[in-house]
Write a protein that holds these residues in place. Structure first.
Motif, PDB file in Angstrom:
ATOM      1  N   UNK A 110      40.242  19.960 -42.803  1.00  0.00           N
ATOM      2  CA  UNK A 110      40.323  19.985 -41.334  1.00  0.00           C
ATOM      3  C   UNK A 110      39.826  21.323 -40.786  1.00  0.00           C
ATOM      4  N   UNK A 111      40.068  22.420 -41.523  1.00  0.00           N
ATOM      5  CA  UNK A 111      39.552  23.732 -41.098  1.00  0.00           C
ATOM      6  C   UNK A 111      38.026  23.768 -41.153  1.00  0.00           C
ATOM      7  N   UNK A 112      37.452  23.106 -42.164  1.00  0.00           N
ATOM      8  CA  UNK A 112      35.981  23.040 -42.225  1.00  0.00           C
ATOM      9  C   UNK A 112      35.443  22.311 -40.991  1.00  0.00           C
ATOM     10  N   UNK A 113      36.107  21.228 -40.623  1.00  0.00           N
ATOM     11  CA  UNK A 113      35.696  20.499 -39.426  1.00  0.00           C
ATOM     12  C   UNK A 113      35.784  21.360 -38.183  1.00  0.00           C
ATOM     13  N   UNK A 114      36.868  22.131 -38.065  1.00  0.00           N
ATOM     14  CA  UNK A 114      37.014  23.031 -36.912  1.00  0.00           C
ATOM     15  C   UNK A 114      35.947  24.127 -36.925  1.00  0.00           C
ATOM     16  N   UNK A 115      35.597  24.604 -38.105  1.00  0.00           N
ATOM     17  CA  UNK A 115      34.559  25.638 -38.210  1.00  0.00           C
ATOM     18  C   UNK A 115      33.232  25.112 -37.694  1.00  0.00           C
ATOM     19  N   UNK A 116      32.863  23.922 -38.131  1.00  0.00           N
ATOM     20  CA  UNK A 116      31.586  23.339 -37.704  1.00  0.00           C
ATOM     21  C   UNK A 116      31.611  23.064 -36.209  1.00  0.00           C
ATOM     22  N   UNK A 117      32.712  22.480 -35.730  1.00  0.00           N
ATOM     23  CA  UNK A 117      32.825  22.169 -34.309  1.00  0.00           C
ATOM     24  C   UNK A 117      32.727  23.435 -33.456  1.00  0.00           C
ATOM     25  N   UNK A 158      31.347  26.309 -34.237  1.00  0.00           N
ATOM     26  CA  UNK A 158      30.000  26.872 -34.347  1.00  0.00           C
ATOM     27  C   UNK A 158      29.030  26.118 -33.432  1.00  0.00           C
ATOM     28  N   UNK A 159      29.145  24.798 -33.398  1.00  0.00           N
ATOM     29  CA  UNK A 159      28.246  23.999 -32.557  1.00  0.00           C
ATOM     30  C   UNK A 159      28.555  24.178 -31.071  1.00  0.00           C
ATOM     31  N   UNK A 160      29.832  24.222 -30.729  1.00  0.00           N
ATOM     32  CA  UNK A 160      30.203  24.367 -29.319  1.00  0.00           C
ATOM     33  C   UNK A 160      29.821  25.740 -28.798  1.00  0.00           C
ATOM     34  N   UNK A 161      30.022  26.768 -29.612  1.00  0.00           N
ATOM     35  CA  UNK A 161      29.675  28.115 -29.162  1.00  0.00           C
ATOM     36  C   UNK A 161      28.184  28.237 -28.914  1.00  0.00           C
ATOM     37  N   UNK A 162      27.378  27.503 -29.666  1.00  0.00           N
ATOM     38  CA  UNK A 162      25.935  27.561 -29.470  1.00  0.00           C
ATOM     39  C   UNK A 162      25.442  28.986 -29.495  1.00  0.00           C
ATOM     40  N   UNK A 163      24.579  29.304 -28.583  1.00  0.00           N
ATOM     41  CA  UNK A 163      24.022  30.654 -28.514  1.00  0.00           C
ATOM     42  C   UNK A 163      24.599  31.443 -27.350  1.00  0.00           C
TER      43      UNK A 163
END
Length: 195
Positions: free
Chosen positions: A150-157, A159-164
């Motif tokens: 679940x932490x891996x999922x939160x990490x990916x989410x 990272x994607x939401x923060x974008x640039x």
């Protein structure tokens, strides 16, 4: 995650034939190591930005929880717990706080931070209904692994939401990217869900 791991303490204590105080010491070491690491985090955030720090910290937490599932002695729990605190758990919370402070006006930051903290309480309610059943069906090792994934999922989410987004100003700096102050617009903004 505190609620989730609290359910695993008794099965771990039973399997290792150790007292509850000895088992939960790994969590105390995690918190102590985290308190130490946050004193250096501001400098790293200035150099590398919030996005990278959150990604690395969340992945490290996932690796740590999966690592806990392979521990077969108390000393292993202590080492993994301290490493998780040093590079993971405290960094994620501090980054979330700084992200909110940099992304919202002072009026909105208080409200958003309250909602973010309430989210951890809601997560605790969810975990407290899920984890005991997972432990009963699959064992405490699987429960730790599921928490790690679940932490891996939160990490990916994250990272994607923060974008640039420019959140690299570090502690005490404002990115100048403040959210609107009316609630309707605030709750629909991308930055709100980032927080």
């Amino acid at each position: 995650y505190t609620t989730a791991i609290s359910f695993m303490n008794q099965p771990v204590s039973d399997q290792l034939q150790a007292g509850m105080g000895s088992v939960t010491l790994y969590y105390s070491l995690m918190v102590a190591a985290g308190a130490f690491s946050v004193s250096f985090l501001g400098r790293y955030m200035n150099d590398h930005g919030v996005r990278l720090i959150i990604l690395v910290s969340a992945v490290w937490c996932g690796v740590g929880f999966i690592g806990l599932s392979f521990c077969r002695a108390l000393w292993m729990f202590y080492i993994v717990g301290a490493l998780m605190g040093l590079f993971g758990t405290s960094c994620v919370y501090l980054c979330a706080n700084i992200t909110v402070q940099q992304s919202y006006s002072s009026r909105d930051a208080s409200m958003v931070m309250g909602i973010v903290m309430a989210g951890s309480g809601i997560g605790g309610m969810i975990w407290s209904n899920v984890v005991p059943g997972v432990i009963d069906a699959f064992g405490w090792q699987f429960a730790y692994r599921a928490l790690g994934v679940s932490w891996f999922g939160l990490a990916i989410l994250s990272f994607l939401i923060l974008g640039k987004q420019d959140l690299s100003g570090g502690v005490g700096h404002s990115s100048g990217n403040l959210a609107p102050s009316d609630g309707k617009t605030l709750f629909r903004s991308r930055k709100f869900f980032l927080s």
